[in-house]
Design an enzyme around this catalytic site. Structure first.
Site, short mmCIF file in Angstrom:
data_model
loop_
_atom_site.label_atom_id
_atom_site.label_comp_id
_atom_site.label_asym_id
_atom_site.label_seq_id
_atom_site.Cartn_x
_atom_site.Cartn_y
_atom_site.Cartn_z
N ASP A 149 0.73 -1.28 0.10
CA ASP A 149 0.12 -0.02 0.01
C ASP A 149 0.90 1.23 -0.06
O ASP A 149 0.61 2.22 0.33
CB ASP A 149 -0.86 0.08 1.28
N HIS A 163 24.58 6.59 -17.98
CA HIS A 163 23.37 6.46 -17.00
C HIS A 163 23.91 5.68 -15.87
O HIS A 163 22.86 5.04 -15.15
CB HIS A 163 22.15 6.14 -17.67
N ASP A 186 26.59 13.97 -12.12
CA ASP A 186 25.63 14.31 -12.92
C ASP A 186 24.09 14.64 -11.80
O ASP A 186 23.66 13.30 -11.74
CB ASP A 186 25.35 13.78 -14.11
N ASP A 206 20.23 20.70 -14.41
CA ASP A 206 20.89 19.44 -14.82
C ASP A 206 22.29 19.84 -14.98
O ASP A 206 22.82 20.34 -16.27
CB ASP A 206 20.32 19.13 -16.30
N HIS A 246 27.12 10.91 -27.12
CA HIS A 246 26.11 11.57 -26.89
C HIS A 246 26.07 12.86 -27.65
O HIS A 246 26.91 13.21 -28.10
CB HIS A 246 25.66 11.48 -25.52
N HIS A 265 20.21 19.38 -24.80
CA HIS A 265 18.87 19.11 -24.81
C HIS A 265 18.01 20.10 -24.59
O HIS A 265 18.57 21.04 -23.70
CB HIS A 265 18.53 17.61 -24.40
N HIS A 293 14.88 16.41 -19.92
CA HIS A 293 14.82 16.15 -21.23
C HIS A 293 13.55 16.77 -21.81
O HIS A 293 12.50 16.14 -21.88
CB HIS A 293 14.91 14.90 -22.04
N GLU A 350 26.65 19.91 -22.72
CA GLU A 350 27.17 18.94 -22.27
C GLU A 350 28.29 18.12 -22.76
O GLU A 350 28.08 16.88 -22.90
CB GLU A 350 26.17 18.25 -21.24
N TYR A 386 34.81 9.95 -23.01
CA TYR A 386 34.67 8.74 -22.01
C TYR A 386 35.74 7.80 -22.90
O TYR A 386 35.67 7.05 -23.63
CB TYR A 386 33.35 8.01 -22.14
N ARG A 416 32.28 14.70 -18.09
CA ARG A 416 31.44 15.43 -18.69
C ARG A 416 31.27 16.84 -18.02
O ARG A 416 31.36 16.65 -16.88
CB ARG A 416 29.96 14.82 -18.62
N GLU A 447 28.50 19.83 -17.54
CA GLU A 447 27.31 20.26 -18.24
C GLU A 447 26.54 21.36 -17.52
O GLU A 447 26.72 21.62 -16.11
CB GLU A 447 26.27 19.09 -17.88
#
Ligand code: GLY
Ligand code: MN
Ligand code: MN
Length: 396
Positions: A20, A206, A223, A234, A306, A310, A317, A340, A344, A361, A363
């Site tokens: 619940d 990710h 990130d 972001d 990537h 965005h 996004h 960003e 890698y 990265r 960003e």
């Protein structure tokens, strides 16, 4: 909108986690955008002349167990609606508001539970609401920009707190906890699951397990962004766990930083929205080639797989097309994009081991202004010397 058209948009229902227990509720972004109302089980119906809202009725017992409800009586004044009805009467009352001849604008792609119910009872011609509302949401007004600036400030601060807290021997989740605590302390919360990725995990785009020990000599890529009144930030920063970049880490970091700064510099009304990506790709590919890391001219995606940005807004996004009639559109005042770029480098026998497991990265969140741009997240330091200085102020 023509006189025989109506818009129907719903907030969604709570989603069960287990037994619940429900997941924390967050309304559908377009519903929030159009109504400012944050309760589940609500449906708004707009025509040219009228705004009606269906919502949960007051219920003494349910409110004692699960929290207060706005209720039908108070709704018109609080939500600036013309009429309010109980959601329990939706089936009965919707036919007072729309008839068979109405053209209905509706988000028919959403898996939102309420929407599935609505679609099952409508016999009308339906047009997708998404293209219309996406274009509206893409251009932010001054209140939305204020919320996004708040979200960026909170997240920028959280990233800098993380820099002062990190040291070898801690775990990724300790750093995630510092960031989450800062968000909650500022009456905010994560806009998406945070990525706190050390060493080889920094090369997983990710990564969200956030459970590895932080080792001396490795990088930490974070990130993380938060929400303010529904609007997201972001931000990504990457820094050395021991507080000093190694020579190889610094070389790669400076390439990403230079790509990111150049990509941001081009942003202004009238510039094509893919120019930042083209600039970032050019810099990263020529610099990695100079270092001998990239050996074939066409294998940039091995190291940078990537896009450079965005749209950002109520969704991390965010909605909005990037192309119109197959051509990249132009930036316009009021748009917000991330910038960003990253590099890698996985373990690879053809590359000097000092570069292995370097994932970087950087960003930022960038608002398009009348004459150029404003970096909403600029208070989060990103120069090597500033990061190393801040990290030397380790406050444990
Ligand atoms: N945090 C998700 C992204 O950077 O796109
Ligand atoms: Mn992003
Ligand atoms: Mn991000």
């Amino acid at each position: 909108m023509s006189d025989n058209a109506v818009v129907i948009v719903s907030s969604n229902s709570e989603q069960k986690r287990n037994s619940d227990v429900n997941y924390p509720f967050r309304p559908d972004s377009s519903f929030w955008y159009l109504t400012g109302f944050t309760e589940p089980d609500a449906i708004a119906v707009f025509s040219n002349k009228n705004y009606s809202i269906f919502l949960r009725p007051k219920d003494k017992t349910k409110e004692i167990w699960n929290g207060k409800r706005l209720g039908v009586k108070a709704a018109p004044k609080v939500l600036l609606a013309d009429n309010a009805y109980s959601i329990d009467d939706f089936l009965k009352s919707i036919h007072k508001l729309i008839n068979k001849n109405h053209l209905v604008y509706f988000d028919n792609s959403s898996t939102n539970k309420l929407n599935e119910n609505i679609i099952s009872i409508l016999e009308n011609e339906i047009k997708s609401l998404n293209p219309v509302i996406s274009e509206m949401r893409l251009i932010k007004d001054s209140t939305e920009i204020q919320n996004m600036q708040t979200a960026a400030n909170i997240a920028a601060n959280a990233h800098m707190i993380a820099m002062t807290k990190v040291s070898p021997g801690l775990y990724e989740y300790h750093v995630a906890a510092e960031i989450g605590a800062e968000f909650r302390t500022r009456n905010s919360d994560h806009a998406y699951p945070p990525i706190v990725a050390s060493g080889e995990n920094s090369c997983i785009l990710h990564y969200t397990e956030n459970n590895k020990i932080l080792n001396d000599g490795e990088l930490l890529l974070i990130d993380a962004g938060c929400e303010s009144l529904g609007y997201a930030s972001d931000i990504t920063r990457t820094f050395p766990i021991n507080g000093r970049f190694s020579k190889a880490q610094k070389q790669i970091y400076q390439i990403v930083l230079s790509a990111q700064k150049s990509a941001i510099t081009c942003i202004k009304p009238g510039e094509k929205v893919n120019t930042p990506h083209e600039i970032a790709c050019d810099i990263i590919s020529s610099e990695l080639t100079k270092l001998g890391i990239m050996k074939e001219p066409n294998n940039l995606t091995e190291f940078y797989m990537h896009k450079t940005g965005h749209w950002l807004g109520l969704d991390v996004h965010d909605v909005g097309e990037y192309k119109i009639d197959n051509d990249f559109r132009d930036f316009k005042e009021g748009m917000v994009t991330t910038v960003e770029p990253g590099i890698y480098i996985h373990k690879n026998d053809k590359i000097d081991p000092e570069y292995w497991n370097i994932g970087i990265r950087i960003e930022d969140d960038v608002l398009v202004t009348k004459d150029g741009h404003h970096v909403l997240s600029k208070s989060a330091v990103k120069e090597v010397k500033d990061i190393e200085y801040l990290m030397s102020q380790n406050i444990t």
